[in-house]
Scaffold this motif. Structure first.
Motif, short mmCIF file in Angstrom:
data_model
loop_
_atom_site.label_atom_id
_atom_site.label_comp_id
_atom_site.label_asym_id
_atom_site.label_seq_id
_atom_site.Cartn_x
_atom_site.Cartn_y
_atom_site.Cartn_z
N UNK A 6 0.71 -1.17 -0.20
CA UNK A 6 0.14 0.02 0.27
C UNK A 6 0.83 1.14 0.04
N UNK A 7 0.76 2.05 -1.02
CA UNK A 7 1.39 3.23 -1.20
C UNK A 7 0.49 4.43 -1.01
N UNK A 8 0.71 5.07 0.10
CA UNK A 8 -0.18 6.31 0.50
C UNK A 8 0.41 7.46 -0.35
N UNK A 9 -0.33 8.32 -1.11
CA UNK A 9 0.39 9.46 -1.62
C UNK A 9 1.09 8.84 -2.99
N UNK A 10 0.65 7.58 -3.57
CA UNK A 10 1.31 7.19 -4.65
C UNK A 10 1.06 7.89 -6.09
N UNK A 31 -1.86 2.12 -5.09
CA UNK A 31 -2.05 3.66 -4.59
C UNK A 31 -3.23 3.99 -3.70
N UNK A 32 -3.00 4.55 -2.54
CA UNK A 32 -4.18 5.02 -2.01
C UNK A 32 -3.81 6.58 -1.81
N UNK A 33 -4.77 7.40 -2.48
CA UNK A 33 -4.64 8.86 -2.55
C UNK A 33 -5.98 9.73 -2.95
N UNK A 34 -6.16 10.79 -2.22
CA UNK A 34 -7.46 11.61 -2.31
C UNK A 34 -7.26 12.49 -3.55
N UNK A 35 -6.11 12.38 -4.37
CA UNK A 35 -5.80 13.40 -5.65
C UNK A 35 -6.11 14.69 -5.26
N UNK A 36 -5.78 15.18 -3.97
CA UNK A 36 -5.74 16.59 -3.91
C UNK A 36 -4.74 17.33 -4.42
N UNK A 40 -3.96 11.48 -11.31
CA UNK A 40 -4.28 10.35 -11.92
C UNK A 40 -3.55 9.84 -12.88
N UNK A 41 -3.07 10.68 -13.82
CA UNK A 41 -2.22 10.27 -14.53
C UNK A 41 -0.93 9.57 -14.20
N UNK A 46 0.40 0.23 -11.09
CA UNK A 46 -0.78 -0.54 -10.10
C UNK A 46 -1.82 0.01 -9.91
N UNK A 47 -2.91 -0.60 -9.30
CA UNK A 47 -4.51 -0.11 -9.01
C UNK A 47 -4.10 1.09 -8.06
N UNK A 48 -5.32 1.75 -8.51
CA UNK A 48 -5.50 3.29 -7.37
C UNK A 48 -6.93 2.66 -6.68
N UNK A 49 -6.67 3.22 -5.33
CA UNK A 49 -7.83 3.37 -4.58
C UNK A 49 -7.67 4.61 -4.05
N UNK A 50 -9.03 5.29 -4.21
CA UNK A 50 -9.29 6.86 -3.95
C UNK A 50 -9.80 6.73 -2.68
N UNK A 51 -9.35 7.44 -1.78
CA UNK A 51 -9.65 7.69 -0.43
C UNK A 51 -8.75 8.72 0.46
#
Length: 328
Positions: A6-10, A31-36, A40-41, A46-51
């Motif tokens: 799990x990579x926060x801020x990926x 990737x765990x990221x709120x995209x703030x 996204x690009x 690997x997969x993206x989990x928004x949160x």
């Protein structure tokens, strides 16, 4: 069997490069990221989990779904000026977010944790080479929040057997040598992308904040590490933990700083273009010289910061900037 990390801020600058390094090393970065502040690009490996890290229920869902073998934690607010103006924001988002993450990891029995900290935990210690034994004395909420997270990790090591590798570093520069991911912030505050934008005509002249410091050319000196070298260090830190080596703190730097004028001159050489520059006043709190030693990381992790030279960092950044970057 896939080994998920799990990579926060990926989706951010350093995190996206770490994801590429993880994938190259045989891991699956989630990737765990709120995209703030991320893109996204940038999530390509690997997969993206928004949160959001403030959402404990969402974190629990992600741990349950992917069952990661470890966490690499990059997600944080990191603007010093903003931290001075609004310290509550930094304590709330950085510290409470990290606490939620650490508690979720412990609950999921995911006990190997690599943390992206900062040499800002040392505060204003001008003119010395900072290493793991240098006393920490942060002078703003950004550095203080990172130090607090380091303390939380140590406490969870005692209570839950959490194993952590903590990396402290200063300035990061460069981009993926293959130009798949790079550095782009809104607002942009880092020297190399600012001067490359000035060279490319995307912004006005670069402002040099202070030219009367007690340094050879009067401008501030900082230690720069190539982002690809930094990403490699995080993979080495992960492998250190997975091999049962235990908790450890490492500083990442070259031990040799570069002045603002040196960076500008190398940018002129690499791009073969003039860098438009204007002289500005000093910024409050800027130290004259900040460098970080990395003897422990080199000796114990086997880290090799081979690309951390100004020509390589600027050339790689320039190559990526010419692709147009994210959402320009």
């Amino acid at each position: 069997m896939a080994r998920h990390v799990l990579v926060t801020g990926g989706a951010g600058y350093v995190g996206s490069h770490a994801c590429k390094a993880l994938a190259r090393a045989g891991f699956v970065p989630v990737t765990f990221d709120n995209l703030s502040t991320g893109w996204r690009d940038a999530v390509r490996f690997g997969p993206l989990e928004e949160g959001d890290l403030t959402d404990a229920e969402r974190l629990a869902e992600v741990f349950a779904r992917w069952k990661p073998v470890a966490v690499l934690h990059f997600a944080a607010l990191s603007l010093v000026g903003e931290a001075v103006r609004d310290p509550g924001l930094y304590w709330r988002m950085n510290v409470l977010g990290a606490l939620n993450l650490i508690e979720a990891a412990a609950a999921a029995n995911c006990l190997d944790f690599v943390f992206s900290s900062t040499c800002a935990t040392y505060g204003d210690q001008d003119g010395v080479v900072l290493d793991e034994d240098t006393p920490q004395a942060p002078i703003n909420a950004y550095g203080a929040s990172k130090r607090a997270i380091e303390d939380i990790l140590r406490d969870f090591g005692v209570s839950h057997g959490l194993r952590s590798v903590i990396f402290r570093y200063f300035n990061v520069a460069g981009a993926d040598p293959e130009a798949e991911v790079g550095e782009f912030h809104q607002p942009e505050t880092h020297l190399v992308p600012l001067l490359l934008d000035a060279v490319a005509g995307r912004r006005p002249a670069l402002t040099v904040h202070g030219s009367d410091y007690a340094t050879p050319d009067g401008t501030c000196i900082r230690d720069y590490v190539h982002v690809a070298d930094l990403a490699d260090a995080h993979v080495l830190g992960l492998e250190w933990l997975l091999n049962g080596r235990g908790s450890r703190v490492f500083c990442l730097g070259t031990g040799r700083g570069f002045s603002v004028r040196e960076v500008i001159e190398h940018a002129r050489i690499v791009t073969n273009r003039a860098v438009p520059v204007v002289e500005g006043e000093r910024r409050p709190g800027d130290a004259a010289r900040l460098v970080s030693g990395s003897a422990r990381a080199i000796e114990e992790l086997g880290w090799k910061p081979e690309r951390s030279t100004l020509p390589a960092m600027i050339a790689d950044a320039w190559r990526w900037h010419q692709t147009g970057g994210y959402e320009r």
